[in-house]
Design a protein around this motif. Structure first.
Motif, PDB file in Angstrom:
ATOM      1  N   ALA A   1      -7.462 -91.345 -38.071  1.00 45.81           N
ATOM      2  CA  ALA A   1      -6.314 -91.682 -37.236  1.00 45.81           C
ATOM      3  C   ALA A   1      -5.520 -90.435 -36.878  1.00 45.81           C
ATOM      4  O   ALA A   1      -5.119 -90.236 -35.729  1.00 45.81           O
ATOM      5  N   GLU A   2      -5.307 -89.583 -37.900  1.00 43.85           N
ATOM      6  CA  GLU A   2      -4.550 -88.355 -37.640  1.00 43.85           C
ATOM      7  C   GLU A   2      -5.294 -87.457 -36.656  1.00 43.85           C
ATOM      8  O   GLU A   2      -4.693 -86.871 -35.751  1.00 43.85           O
ATOM      9  N   THR A   3      -6.603 -87.350 -36.858  1.00 46.72           N
ATOM     10  CA  THR A   3      -7.404 -86.539 -35.940  1.00 46.72           C
ATOM     11  C   THR A   3      -7.317 -87.086 -34.531  1.00 46.72           C
ATOM     12  O   THR A   3      -7.282 -86.339 -33.552  1.00 46.72           O
ATOM     13  N   GLY A   4      -7.286 -88.394 -34.430  1.00 48.34           N
ATOM     14  CA  GLY A   4      -7.231 -89.027 -33.121  1.00 48.34           C
ATOM     15  C   GLY A   4      -5.850 -88.998 -32.485  1.00 48.34           C
ATOM     16  O   GLY A   4      -5.651 -89.578 -31.415  1.00 48.34           O
ATOM     17  N   GLY A   5      -4.912 -88.362 -33.143  1.00 44.82           N
ATOM     18  CA  GLY A   5      -3.596 -88.214 -32.551  1.00 44.82           C
ATOM     19  C   GLY A   5      -2.665 -89.392 -32.777  1.00 44.82           C
ATOM     20  O   GLY A   5      -1.627 -89.496 -32.136  1.00 44.82           O
ATOM     21  N   ILE A   6      -3.049 -90.273 -33.701  1.00 42.86           N
ATOM     22  CA  ILE A   6      -2.152 -91.386 -34.008  1.00 42.86           C
ATOM     23  C   ILE A   6      -1.079 -90.899 -34.968  1.00 42.86           C
ATOM     24  O   ILE A   6      -1.388 -90.200 -35.948  1.00 42.86           O
ATOM     25  N   LYS A   7       0.184 -91.244 -34.682  1.00 46.75           N
ATOM     26  CA  LYS A   7       1.257 -90.854 -35.604  1.00 46.75           C
ATOM     27  C   LYS A   7       1.264 -91.840 -36.755  1.00 46.75           C
ATOM     28  O   LYS A   7       1.868 -92.915 -36.679  1.00 46.75           O
ATOM     29  N   VAL A   8       0.578 -91.447 -37.834  1.00 40.52           N
ATOM     30  CA  VAL A   8       0.355 -92.366 -38.945  1.00 40.52           C
ATOM     31  C   VAL A   8       1.676 -92.813 -39.562  1.00 40.52           C
ATOM     32  O   VAL A   8       1.839 -93.975 -39.919  1.00 40.52           O
ATOM     33  N   TRP A   9       2.630 -91.902 -39.656  1.00 39.85           N
ATOM     34  CA  TRP A   9       3.895 -92.277 -40.294  1.00 39.85           C
ATOM     35  C   TRP A   9       4.602 -93.369 -39.522  1.00 39.85           C
ATOM     36  O   TRP A   9       5.222 -94.262 -40.085  1.00 39.85           O
ATOM     37  N   LYS A  10       4.478 -93.326 -38.187  1.00 36.37           N
ATOM     38  CA  LYS A  10       5.088 -94.383 -37.373  1.00 36.37           C
ATOM     39  C   LYS A  10       4.418 -95.721 -37.651  1.00 36.37           C
ATOM     40  O   LYS A  10       5.079 -96.753 -37.779  1.00 36.37           O
ATOM     41  N   ILE A  11       3.091 -95.676 -37.728  1.00 37.81           N
ATOM     42  CA  ILE A  11       2.344 -96.901 -37.997  1.00 37.81           C
ATOM     43  C   ILE A  11       2.727 -97.467 -39.361  1.00 37.81           C
ATOM     44  O   ILE A  11       2.959 -98.668 -39.510  1.00 37.81           O
ATOM     45  N   TYR A  12       2.820 -96.580 -40.365  1.00 37.05           N
ATOM     46  CA  TYR A  12       3.215 -97.020 -41.701  1.00 37.05           C
ATOM     47  C   TYR A  12       4.587 -97.699 -41.673  1.00 37.05           C
ATOM     48  O   TYR A  12       4.781 -98.782 -42.216  1.00 37.05           O
ATOM     49  N   LEU A  13       5.533 -97.040 -41.026  1.00 38.84           N
ATOM     50  CA  LEU A  13       6.888 -97.584 -41.007  1.00 38.84           C
ATOM     51  C   LEU A  13       6.930 -98.923 -40.289  1.00 38.84           C
ATOM     52  O   LEU A  13       7.534 -99.888 -40.769  1.00 38.84           O
ATOM     53  N   LEU A  14       6.265 -98.985 -39.138  1.00 43.84           N
ATOM     54  CA  LEU A  14       6.260-100.235 -38.376  1.00 43.84           C
ATOM     55  C   LEU A  14       5.636-101.357 -39.198  1.00 43.84           C
ATOM     56  O   LEU A  14       6.187-102.454 -39.305  1.00 43.84           O
ATOM     57  N   THR A  15       4.485-101.060 -39.814  1.00 33.99           N
ATOM     58  CA  THR A  15       3.763-102.098 -40.545  1.00 33.99           C
ATOM     59  C   THR A  15       4.569-102.604 -41.727  1.00 33.99           C
ATOM     60  O   THR A  15       4.676-103.813 -41.943  1.00 33.99           O
ATOM     61  N   ILE A  16       5.156-101.676 -42.486  1.00 35.21           N
ATOM     62  CA  ILE A  16       5.882-102.121 -43.680  1.00 35.21           C
ATOM     63  C   ILE A  16       7.167-102.837 -43.274  1.00 35.21           C
ATOM     64  O   ILE A  16       7.637-103.732 -43.984  1.00 35.21           O
ATOM     65  N   PHE A  17       7.713-102.490 -42.110  1.00 37.55           N
ATOM     66  CA  PHE A  17       8.876-103.237 -41.617  1.00 37.55           C
ATOM     67  C   PHE A  17       8.474-104.681 -41.322  1.00 37.55           C
ATOM     68  O   PHE A  17       9.142-105.627 -41.740  1.00 37.55           O
ATOM     69  N   ILE A  18       7.356-104.827 -40.593  1.00 37.97           N
ATOM     70  CA  ILE A  18       6.888-106.182 -40.284  1.00 37.97           C
ATOM     71  C   ILE A  18       6.608-106.939 -41.577  1.00 37.97           C
ATOM     72  O   ILE A  18       7.011-108.091 -41.751  1.00 37.97           O
ATOM     73  N   SER A  19       5.936-106.258 -42.512  1.00 34.57           N
ATOM     74  CA  SER A  19       5.577-106.894 -43.775  1.00 34.57           C
ATOM     75  C   SER A  19       6.827-107.405 -44.504  1.00 34.57           C
ATOM     76  O   SER A  19       6.868-108.551 -44.964  1.00 34.57           O
ATOM     77  N   GLY A  20       7.851-106.555 -44.568  1.00 33.27           N
ATOM     78  CA  GLY A  20       9.087-106.962 -45.231  1.00 33.27           C
ATOM     79  C   GLY A  20       9.798-108.072 -44.481  1.00 33.27           C
ATOM     80  O   GLY A  20      10.333-109.002 -45.084  1.00 33.27           O
ATOM     81  N   ALA A  21       9.785-107.989 -43.147  1.00 30.14           N
ATOM     82  CA  ALA A  21      10.469-109.005 -42.347  1.00 30.14           C
ATOM     83  C   ALA A  21       9.837-110.374 -42.555  1.00 30.14           C
ATOM     84  O   ALA A  21      10.545-111.382 -42.701  1.00 30.14           O
ATOM     85  N   VAL A  22       8.497-110.414 -42.598  1.00 28.79           N
ATOM     86  CA  VAL A  22       7.811-111.693 -42.778  1.00 28.79           C
ATOM     87  C   VAL A  22       8.137-112.271 -44.158  1.00 28.79           C
ATOM     88  O   VAL A  22       8.408-113.475 -44.289  1.00 28.79           O
ATOM     89  N   ALA A  23       8.156-111.392 -45.187  1.00 30.49           N
ATOM     90  CA  ALA A  23       8.517-111.869 -46.523  1.00 30.49           C
ATOM     91  C   ALA A  23       9.962-112.379 -46.536  1.00 30.49           C
ATOM     92  O   ALA A  23      10.264-113.399 -47.159  1.00 30.49           O
ATOM     93  N   GLY A  24      10.842-111.671 -45.815  1.00 30.35           N
ATOM     94  CA  GLY A  24      12.237-112.119 -45.736  1.00 30.35           C
ATOM     95  C   GLY A  24      12.348-113.495 -45.112  1.00 30.35           C
ATOM     96  O   GLY A  24      13.126-114.337 -45.567  1.00 30.35           O
ATOM     97  N   LEU A  25      11.542-113.746 -44.080  1.00 28.95           N
ATOM     98  CA  LEU A  25      11.533-115.070 -43.456  1.00 28.95           C
ATOM     99  C   LEU A  25      11.091-116.132 -44.453  1.00 28.95           C
ATOM    100  O   LEU A  25      11.585-117.269 -44.429  1.00 28.95           O
ATOM    101  N   GLY A  26      10.133-115.746 -45.332  1.00 25.48           N
ATOM    102  CA  GLY A  26       9.703-116.680 -46.374  1.00 25.48           C
ATOM    103  C   GLY A  26      10.880-117.097 -47.236  1.00 25.48           C
ATOM    104  O   GLY A  26      11.032-118.274 -47.580  1.00 25.48           O
ATOM    105  N   GLY A  27      11.725-116.125 -47.581  1.00 25.30           N
ATOM    106  CA  GLY A  27      12.921-116.456 -48.359  1.00 25.30           C
ATOM    107  C   GLY A  27      13.862-117.355 -47.589  1.00 25.30           C
ATOM    108  O   GLY A  27      14.407-118.316 -48.120  1.00 25.30           O
TER     109      GLY A  27
END
Lengths: 307, 377
Positions: B239-265
C-alpha cells in the motif's frame, strides 16, 4: 517522623504485594517472547490460574495443591495458544485472544454448576503470612517482610532462576536464539518448535501462578474479573523491562506502586473510580512514552519449516 | 496457486465469500457446538435435549424469534466494528469501551436534550453516540500511528478506563434520582427507538445494523477508499509503495470501527434499558470478535453470524431458567468458534486423531512382532 515512616512502610508493603502477581506473569511473558511467541494469552492464563487455583484449594482443602492446580490450568490453556500458533500457524493475535476469551468464558460455567452463583466463590484455604524468625526483629524491613506470604519469596527465587537461565545457561541462549532468528536456530539443529512450546508452557505455568496468587494469596476466593486486565499490563511491563526477568521484576514493583495508590487513597476526596484508573492510565503512558528504542526479539511470530 | 493469483490479481483483495469459506464457518460452528455438548453432558444434562430446548426457545415461537433478534442486534454492531478494523489488520479490542462510551453519550443526549420530535432527537442521539465512539477509536489509532503503541493493548487499557469513567458518571454526577442501582435518568420518550414488534425490545436498531453492514460492504468493495483499505490490509508495504497514505486509512477505519461500536451501545440505551445501567454489556464487545471471525470479516456475513449467536444466546437464556446451565455457556461456544475458524484443519485433525492413534498402535505392534521374530531367530 514515625507517621512518615508508617506511611512509607504501608506504601512499600502494598506495592510489593501488588507486584507479586505482575512479576510472576511478566517473567512468564519473558519466556514466551524470548522463544518467539506473543504473550497476548497471559490474561486468559491468569484467569485460569486464579480460578483453578481456588478450585484446587477448595477440592483438596490444601493451598499447595491449589497452587499446583492453578499452575497446571495455566499450562493447559496456554497450549491452546501454543498448538494454534506453533503447529497450525494461526496469527498469534487471534490465537492469544482465543485463550483470553476461553479464560473469561470457563469460570462462570463451573461456578454456576458448583455453587449456583456466577460471580463469587466460597472462601478456600489460602497462603498465610510467613514469619521469618530472624528478619522479623529488624525494625523497618522486618515489618514489611512480615506482611509477605511464601509466594513473595518463591517469586524472587523464580526471577533469579529465570535470569540465570537466560544469561548463564546454554538452554537459555538457545531459547533466545529461537526468538531472534528461528531459521538460523533451526539450521544449527536446535529443535525450534520444542523451544517454542517450552516457552509457551512456562508462560502458562507462571501466569497461572500469578493468577493463583490473586485468589490464594491476596484473597481467599475467586471473583469474576479479578485479574482486571493484569495479563495485558504484563505485556507492557515486559516491554518496559526489555524482555529481561530482572527488568520484569523492577517494572512490576514500579507498577505495583501505582496499583497500590488506589488502596492508599481509598478514603480520600478522590473518587474511587478515578483512583482505580491509575494503573491503566499509567500503563498507557508507559506504552506511549516509555518504550523508545525498544528492540522486540526479531523472530516473534515467525515460523520455520523443520525436517 | 501463485500462478492463479498472478493471472487474476483482483482475487487477492476480494472478500472470502466462496462456498469453501461458508463450509469452514459451518464446520467450525458445528465443532464448537459439539464440544459445547460435551460440556453440557459433563454437567449431567442430555446435550441433545438441551440443544433442542435451546432452539425451541429461540426459534419456535414469535416471542423467541424476537428475543433472538434483540440479542443479535448489539452483536452485529460489535461484530461489524471488529470486522472492519481487521480488514486493514488493525485489532480493535476496544469495542467494549467504545460501546460504553456510546451508551453514555446516548443517555446524556437522550435525557438532557428536550423538546425535539422523535426523528430529530433519535438522529442526534445516534450521531452523538457514533461520534463519541469513533473518537475513542480515533485516539487508539492516533497512538498507533504517532507513537507506534500496539492497538491491542491500548484498546484494552482504554476499555478499563472508559468503563470506570462511565461508572463514575453514572454513580455520581449523572446518577438518576430515586434509583438504588448505579444508573442514569431515564431518557426522554422522543429519544427512544421505535419498536418493531409490540411489547418487545426489538427496535429499528436491528434494521440500522443491517443498513450499516450494507454500507460497509459497499464502502469496502465499491469505493476507492475501500480499495485502499483492502490493499492496506493485504500488505501494508504494498500500500505504501502504491502511494496509499496508510495512516489516513488506519485513522478512518478505526474511527468507523469505534463509531459502529458506539452505535451498538446506543442501541442498548435507546431500545432496551432506556437509560445507562452500570455493567449493562454482557461482554458484547468481546463477542464481536467471535461474530466477526465466524463471518470471515465480511460485513454482510456478520449480520448472519450475529443472528446465529443471537439465537444461541436467546436459547441459552431460556434454558438457563430451568437448568443450571448459565447463559455464559454461549461464550464458550463463541471462543471455540474463534479457535476453529483460525485453524480450520484443527477440527478435522481432532476427528482424525483416533484413526491416527490406531495407526500408531498398529505400527508399534508390527514392530514388536518383528522384534519378537528377530529374537527368536
Amino acid at each position: 517522623m514515625s507517621d512518615v515512616l508508617n506511611m512509607v512502610s504501608i506504601i512499600l508493603i502494598s506495592s510489593l504485594r501488588m507486584s507479586i502477581p505482575m512479576a510472576l506473569t511478566t517473567v512468564g511473558a519473558v519466556y514466551s517472547v524470548r522463544s518467539g511467541i506473543s504473550e497476548l494469552g497471559c490474561e486468559g492464563m491468569m484467569i485460569a490460574g486464579a480460578f483453578f487455583g481456588m478450585l484446587g484449594s477448595y477440592m483438596t482443602q490444601n493451598v499447595w495443591f491449589g497452587l499446583a492446580w492453578g499452575l497446571a490450568a495455566g499450562v493447559a490453556i496456554s497450549m491452546v495458544h501454543g498448538v494454534l500458533h506453533i503447529s497450525y500457524r494461526v496469527n498469534q493475535t487471534i490465537s492469544g485472544m482465543s485463550v483470553n476469551l476461553l479464560g473469561i468464558a470457563i469460570p462462570p460455567i463451573i461456578m454456576q454448576f458448583l455453587w449456583k452463583t456466577k460471580t463469587l466463590s466460597p472462601s478456600v484455604p489460602s497462603f498465610k503470612k510467613v514469619n521469618l524468625p530472624l528478619f522479623s526483629d529488624i525494625p523497618f524491613f522486618g515489618r514489611i517482610l512480615g506482611e509477605m506470604n511464601v509466594l513473595f519469596y518463591l517469586m524472587l527465587i523464580i526471577v533469579l532462576l529465570s535470569w540465570l537461565f537466560f544469561s548463564k545457561t546454554v538452554f537459555g541462549l538457545r531459547m533466545r536464539m529461537v526468538g531472534e532468528n528461528p531459521t538460523v536456530a533451526s539450521t544449527l539443529g536446535i529443535p525450534v518448535k520444542a523451544y517454542k512450546y517450552l516457552g509457551t508452557a512456562l508462560c502458562g505455568a507462571l501466569s497461572g501462578m500469578g493468577g493463583a496468587y490473586l485468589s490464594l494469596g491476596q484473597m481467599d476466593l475467586f471473583v469474576q474479573g479479578m485479574t482486571a486486565g493484569r495479563g495485558y499490563i504484563a505485556m507492557v511491563i515486559n516491554a518496559f523491562g526489555r524482555y529481561n526477568p530482572i527488568g520484569a521484576l523492577g517494572g512490576s514493583i514500579f507498577f505495583g506502586f501505582f496499583d497500590s495508590l488506589q488502596i492508599i487513597f481509598q478514603d480520600s476526596f478522590i473518587p474511587s473510580a478515578v483512583m482505580m484508573m491509575t494503573p491503566y492510565v499509567f500503563t498507557l503512558i508507559v506504552l506511549v512514552f516509555g518504550l523508545k528504542n525498544l528492540k522486540i526479539p526479531a523472530g516473534v511470530g515467525k515460523h520455520v519449516d523443520e525436517q | 496457486m501463485i500462478q492463479e493469483h498472478a493471472m487474476k490479481p483482483r482475487n487477492l483483495l476480494k472478500a472470502n465469500s466462496s462456498l469453501i469459506t461458508i463450509r469452514t464457518s459451518l464446520l467450525s460452528l458445528l465443532f464448537a457446538i459439539v464440544i459445547g455438548g460435551a460440556i453440557i453432558a459433563a454437567a449431567g444434562y442430555s446435550p441433545l435435549e438441551t440443544y433442542a430446548a435451546m432452539f425451541k426457545g429461540s426459534l419456535s415461537s414469535r416471542k423467541g424469534i424476537v428475543l433472538s433478534l434483540t440479542q443479535a442486534t448489539p452483536l452485529i454492531f460489535t461484530g461489524l466494528s471488529f470486522a472492519i478494523a481487521y480488514r486493514v489488520k488493525l485489532v480493535n479490542l476496544g469495542a467494549e469501551g467504545q460501546l460504553y462510551l456510546g451508551a453514555m453519550a446516548a443517555a446524556v443526549v437522550g435525557y438532557y436534550v428536550q423538546g425535539l420530535n422523535q426523528f430529530s432527537h433519535v438522529s442526534i442521539t445516534l450521531l452523538a453516540s457514533a461520534t463519541v465512539g469513533g473518537l475513542a477509536g480515533l485516539f487508539i489509532g492516533y497512538l498507533r500511528i504517532r507513537f507506534g503503541a500496539q492497538e491491542v493493548i491500548t484498546s484494552i487499557m482504554l476499555n478499563e478506563i472508559i468503563i470506570l469513567f462511565t461508572s463514575f458518571l453514572a454513580a455520581g454526577p449523572l446518577k438518576g434520582q430515586n434509583s438504588v442501582t448505579v444508573q442514569t435518568e431515564r431518557i426522554a420518550s422522543t429519544a427512544m427507538l421505535p419498536v418493531l414488534a409490540k411489547q418487545s425490545q426489538l427496535t429499528i436498531a436491528f434494521i440500522l445494523a443491517i443498513v450499516i453492514a450494507l454500507l460497509l460492504a459497499v464502502l469496502l468493495n465499491k469505493t476507492v477508499v475501500g480499495y485502499e483499505m483492502r490493499v492496506t490490509g493485504f500488505s501494508r508495504r504494498a500500500a505504501e509503495t502504491g502511494g496509499i497514505k496508510v495512516w489516513k486509512i488506519y485513522l478512518l477505519t478505526i474511527f468507523i470501527s469505534g463509531a459502529v461500536a458506539g452505535l451498538g451501545g446506543a442501541s442498548q440505551v435507546m431500545g432496551v434499558n432506556r437509560r445507562f445501567v452500570e455493567g449493562f454489556s454482557a461482554s458484547y464487545g468481546f463477542s464481536g470478535i467471535s461474530v466477526a471471525a465466524l463471518a470471515v470479516y465480511n460485513p454482510i456475513a456478520v449480520v448472519f453470524s450475529g443472528i446465529i449467536f443471537g439465537i444461541l444466546r436467546a436459547g441459552a437464556m431460556t434454558v438457563s431458567r430451568t437448568t443450571s446451565i448459565p447463559v455464559e455457556f454461549v461464550s464458550v461456544i463463541q471462543s471455540l468458534v474463534v479457535v476453529f475458524m483460525a485453524a480450520p484443519k484443527l477440527g478435522l485433525d481432532v476427528i482424525a486423531l483416533p484413526k491416527k492413534l490406531y495407526g500408531w498402535i498398529q505400527q508399534i505392534r508390527t514392530r514388536q512382532t518383528m522384534r519378537g521374530g528377530q529374537a527368536h531367530e
